[in-house]
Design a protein around this motif. Structure first.
Motif, PDB file in Angstrom:
ATOM      1  N   ASP A  13      27.755 -69.694  36.219  1.00  0.00           N
ATOM      2  CA  ASP A  13      28.174 -69.718  34.819  1.00  0.00           C
ATOM      3  C   ASP A  13      28.287 -68.301  34.263  1.00  0.00           C
ATOM      4  O   ASP A  13      29.216 -67.980  33.522  1.00  0.00           O
ATOM      5  CB  ASP A  13      27.177 -70.514  33.974  1.00  0.00           C
ATOM      6  CG  ASP A  13      27.206 -72.005  34.283  1.00  0.00           C
ATOM      7  OD1 ASP A  13      28.179 -72.458  34.917  1.00  0.00           O
ATOM      8  OD2 ASP A  13      26.243 -72.697  33.901  1.00  0.00           O
ATOM      9  N   ALA A  16      31.416 -66.628  35.586  1.00  0.00           N
ATOM     10  CA  ALA A  16      32.601 -67.115  34.877  1.00  0.00           C
ATOM     11  C   ALA A  16      32.697 -66.484  33.483  1.00  0.00           C
ATOM     12  O   ALA A  16      33.779 -66.075  33.043  1.00  0.00           O
ATOM     13  CB  ALA A  16      32.549 -68.636  34.757  1.00  0.00           C
ATOM     14  N   ALA A  17      31.567 -66.384  32.789  1.00  0.00           N
ATOM     15  CA  ALA A  17      31.563 -65.746  31.471  1.00  0.00           C
ATOM     16  C   ALA A  17      31.925 -64.270  31.594  1.00  0.00           C
ATOM     17  O   ALA A  17      32.631 -63.709  30.744  1.00  0.00           O
ATOM     18  CB  ALA A  17      30.199 -65.910  30.815  1.00  0.00           C
ATOM     19  N   ALA A  19      33.886 -62.972  33.859  1.00  0.00           N
ATOM     20  CA  ALA A  19      35.328 -62.869  34.120  1.00  0.00           C
ATOM     21  C   ALA A  19      36.120 -62.964  32.823  1.00  0.00           C
ATOM     22  O   ALA A  19      37.094 -62.232  32.608  1.00  0.00           O
ATOM     23  CB  ALA A  19      35.752 -63.967  35.090  1.00  0.00           C
ATOM     24  N   ARG A  20      35.690 -63.857  31.933  1.00  0.00           N
ATOM     25  CA  ARG A  20      36.340 -63.972  30.626  1.00  0.00           C
ATOM     26  C   ARG A  20      36.136 -62.701  29.807  1.00  0.00           C
ATOM     27  O   ARG A  20      37.059 -62.206  29.145  1.00  0.00           O
ATOM     28  CB  ARG A  20      35.773 -65.184  29.887  1.00  0.00           C
ATOM     29  CG  ARG A  20      36.257 -65.351  28.448  1.00  0.00           C
ATOM     30  CD  ARG A  20      37.757 -65.493  28.345  1.00  0.00           C
ATOM     31  NE  ARG A  20      38.163 -65.779  26.983  1.00  0.00           N
ATOM     32  CZ  ARG A  20      39.386 -65.565  26.504  1.00  0.00           C
ATOM     33  NH1 ARG A  20      40.323 -65.053  27.313  1.00  0.00           N
ATOM     34  NH2 ARG A  20      39.696 -65.874  25.259  1.00  0.00           N
ATOM     35  N   ALA A  21      34.943 -62.146  29.879  1.00  0.00           N
ATOM     36  CA  ALA A  21      34.646 -60.906  29.152  1.00  0.00           C
ATOM     37  C   ALA A  21      35.529 -59.771  29.659  1.00  0.00           C
ATOM     38  O   ALA A  21      36.009 -58.945  28.867  1.00  0.00           O
ATOM     39  CB  ALA A  21      33.174 -60.549  29.312  1.00  0.00           C
ATOM     40  N   TYR A  22      35.771 -59.731  30.975  1.00  0.00           N
ATOM     41  CA  TYR A  22      36.622 -58.684  31.532  1.00  0.00           C
ATOM     42  C   TYR A  22      38.053 -58.814  31.006  1.00  0.00           C
ATOM     43  O   TYR A  22      38.692 -57.819  30.650  1.00  0.00           O
ATOM     44  CB  TYR A  22      36.611 -58.738  33.061  1.00  0.00           C
ATOM     45  CG  TYR A  22      37.402 -57.604  33.687  1.00  0.00           C
ATOM     46  CD1 TYR A  22      36.809 -56.371  33.910  1.00  0.00           C
ATOM     47  CD2 TYR A  22      38.746 -57.760  34.026  1.00  0.00           C
ATOM     48  CE1 TYR A  22      37.525 -55.315  34.459  1.00  0.00           C
ATOM     49  CE2 TYR A  22      39.477 -56.716  34.567  1.00  0.00           C
ATOM     50  CZ  TYR A  22      38.858 -55.498  34.777  1.00  0.00           C
ATOM     51  OH  TYR A  22      39.582 -54.448  35.310  1.00  0.00           O
ATOM     52  N   GLU A  23      38.562 -60.042  30.950  1.00  0.00           N
ATOM     53  CA  GLU A  23      39.914 -60.267  30.423  1.00  0.00           C
ATOM     54  C   GLU A  23      40.020 -59.767  28.978  1.00  0.00           C
ATOM     55  O   GLU A  23      40.985 -59.086  28.606  1.00  0.00           O
ATOM     56  CB  GLU A  23      40.265 -61.755  30.470  1.00  0.00           C
ATOM     57  CG  GLU A  23      40.442 -62.321  31.867  1.00  0.00           C
ATOM     58  CD  GLU A  23      40.675 -63.818  31.837  1.00  0.00           C
ATOM     59  OE1 GLU A  23      40.755 -64.390  30.715  1.00  0.00           O
ATOM     60  OE2 GLU A  23      40.763 -64.435  32.919  1.00  0.00           O
ATOM     61  N   LEU A  24      39.023 -60.090  28.171  1.00  0.00           N
ATOM     62  CA  LEU A  24      39.033 -59.671  26.776  1.00  0.00           C
ATOM     63  C   LEU A  24      38.880 -58.157  26.646  1.00  0.00           C
ATOM     64  O   LEU A  24      39.507 -57.527  25.779  1.00  0.00           O
ATOM     65  CB  LEU A  24      37.918 -60.382  26.008  1.00  0.00           C
ATOM     66  CG  LEU A  24      38.056 -61.905  25.875  1.00  0.00           C
ATOM     67  CD1 LEU A  24      36.811 -62.495  25.231  1.00  0.00           C
ATOM     68  CD2 LEU A  24      39.303 -62.265  25.079  1.00  0.00           C
ATOM     69  N   ASP A  25      38.053 -57.588  27.508  1.00  0.00           N
ATOM     70  CA  ASP A  25      37.871 -56.140  27.508  1.00  0.00           C
ATOM     71  C   ASP A  25      39.200 -55.438  27.764  1.00  0.00           C
ATOM     72  O   ASP A  25      39.600 -54.528  27.028  1.00  0.00           O
ATOM     73  CB  ASP A  25      36.857 -55.750  28.586  1.00  0.00           C
ATOM     74  CG  ASP A  25      36.633 -54.251  28.669  1.00  0.00           C
ATOM     75  OD1 ASP A  25      35.584 -53.794  28.193  1.00  0.00           O
ATOM     76  OD2 ASP A  25      37.497 -53.528  29.226  1.00  0.00           O
ATOM     77  N   THR A  43      31.864 -55.045  35.240  1.00  0.00           N
ATOM     78  CA  THR A  43      31.241 -56.013  34.348  1.00  0.00           C
ATOM     79  C   THR A  43      29.764 -56.136  34.697  1.00  0.00           C
ATOM     80  O   THR A  43      29.403 -56.203  35.874  1.00  0.00           O
ATOM     81  CB  THR A  43      31.916 -57.383  34.474  1.00  0.00           C
ATOM     82  OG1 THR A  43      33.302 -57.255  34.161  1.00  0.00           O
ATOM     83  CG2 THR A  43      31.283 -58.406  33.552  1.00  0.00           C
TER      84      THR A  43
END
Length: 461
Positions: A13, A16-17, A19-25, A43
């Motif tokens: 989990d 996965a969180a 990976a989302r943080a990297y996209e937003l970064d 990350t």
């Protein structure tokens, strides 16, 4: 690799969180000191003690202490609890009001600073601590010019970056901040053709006095220098140098500012690195001392200036022309109180000194004898640098001053592959674990460095 993180979250989990943080970064975050399209930032999904977990779930031994500031390691339970306890009472309050955590933090800091540095002005970090220390010196002396050494770093704000003496100031330095630079002592790459530490100290002081005279003593408000320059290379001043600077400042009526933003709060094996400098009359005491980073291990942004009685008296009946909305922020100062108390109760400063002398220094000396890429090693406490070279005879660096190289990139890659998060700058690897690093963790990290240095060795002549 375990299925859960230290905080109890499921590893998958958290990945996965992350990976989302990297996209937003990558979509929204603008990174410092970087060409935005050319970076792939790591990350971090968790941290505890001397370790962090990256976005792939790998556990890495943090030998960078992030920005050389997590002096008590990650997620220290006493500091985490203190922040939560303070948040339940007062999250924030304006700086003109007294609050308990700020008063206690000031007391604890004043107890540990040398001499009569008994007043504390709180800032939000190291750069603005430098800005305010220089402002105090200018108002106190009625002068404007500031002298600082080459191979130094004092922060990223407009004045602090101009005071800085390395390549990061170039893009912002237009000669408009009344700053002049001088060469400081650095025997391995001496500017003074010195062969001994004694010669280096004496010649560096002669050069500084010539600079003072040629710049005009009556124009100089302050000399600022790091007690031990950090990011520029952890160049421990030779015996007598800081005492000599103190004497010159007294002679010419110049304010001496010791920058302890990186070297303070146990990092160099003492509460403040300037404590390594002593004279027959006692310790070397600056007029102003800046701090930040280790004061609360970066858990909440905090910095400050410790002020001598003489300079504090200047503002007894004359208002100090400066302030910050978040000066002495309750959450930050509560973290400082908990950090300082934890360091004292758990003997972290003593541990840093012991780890440095019994493990880091002798091991790095072994590396110097063993690896053709290791030109020099130096430091105090948990504040050491390994200088990497292509040629030990010519001392040609493995990366140019102000830059990197494929050889350095490969070496850093080998460190990370081995399970270590390093602090690397130009041609150096800095050995800067937390002050409470265990002997086992220190040996683990040094073993990883030993193996990675084989990669650097392949690039030597």
């Amino acid at each position: 690799m375990t299925d859960t993180l230290p905080d109890g979250r499921a590893l998958n989990d958290a990945i996965a969180a992350g990976a989302r943080a990297y996209e937003l970064d990558r979509a929204h975050v603008f990174h410092s000191w970087s060409a935005q399209a050319q970076i792939t930032p790591m990350t971090v999904i968790a941290s505890e003690g001397s370790y962090v977990w990256d976005g792939e779930g790998r556990k890495l031994l943090d030998f960078s202490s992030q920005m050389v500031n997590t002096n008590i390691g990650h997620q220290h339970p006493k500091v985490v609890a203190a922040i939560a306890e303070q948040a339940a009472k007062i999250c924030t309050i304006a700086p003109q009001h007294v609050n308990e955590s700020r008063s206690e933090a000031a007391r604890l800091i004043a107890e540990r600073t040398p001499g009569d540095l008994n007043k504390v002005f709180f800032t939000n970090g190291g750069a603005d601590a430098v800005e305010h220390a220089i402002r105090m010196a200018r108002v106190h002396t009625g002068r404007r010019k500031v002298l600082s050494r080459y191979r130094s770093y004092h922060g990223g704000t407009e004045l602090a970056i101009n005071v800085t003496g390395d390549t990061r100031r170039f893009a912002s330095d237009f000669g408009g901040e009344s700053v002049a630079h001088f060469d400081g002592p650095f025997l391995y790459r001496s500017s003074f053709y010195a062969e001994t530490e004694e010669q280096e100290s004496q010649r560096a002081l002669e050069h500084l006095e010539r600079t003072i005279v040629l710049e005009g003593p009556n124009t100089i408000a302050a000399i600022i220098l790091e007690a031990i320059p950090g990011t520029p290379g952890i160049m421990v001043p030779p015996p007598g140098y800081l005492a000599g600077v103190r004497e010159l400042c007294t002679k010419y009526g110049i304010v001496m500012i010791a920058d302890e933003v990186m070297s303070g709060f146990g990092r160099a094996g003492k509460w403040f690195a300037i404590e390594h400098a002593t004279t027959a009359a006692g310790p070397v005491v600056p007029d102003l001392l800046t701090f930040a980073k280790g004061s609360n291990s970066g858990y909440v942004p905090l910095g400050g200036v410790a002020i001598s009685g003489e300079i504090a008296a200047t503002f007894a009946d004359k208002p100090y022309p400066g302030g910050l909305t978040y000066s002495g922020h309750p959450l930050a100062t509560a973290a400082a109180v908990a950090t300082i108390n934890a360091m004292a109760e758990e003997g972290m400063v003593e541990n840093a000194a012991k780890i440095g002398e019994e493990i880091i220094r002798p091991t790095l000396e072994e590396f110097k004898a063993k690896h053709p890429s290791v030109g020099d090693v130096r430091g105090e406490g948990v504040f050491f640098a390994i200088e990497l070279v292509r040629d030990k005879e010519t001392r040609e660096p493995l990366a140019p001053y102000g830059g990197s190289s494929p050889a350095m990139n490969e070496t850093v890659g080998a460190l990370k592959k081995g399970g270590l998060l390093p602090f690397a700058n130009y041609n150096r690897i800095h050995v800067v674990p937390p002050c409470n690093v265990s002997a086992e963790e220190a040996r683990e990290g040094l073993a990883i460095i030993d193996e990675a240095l084989n990669v650097a060795d392949a690039h030597t002549v």
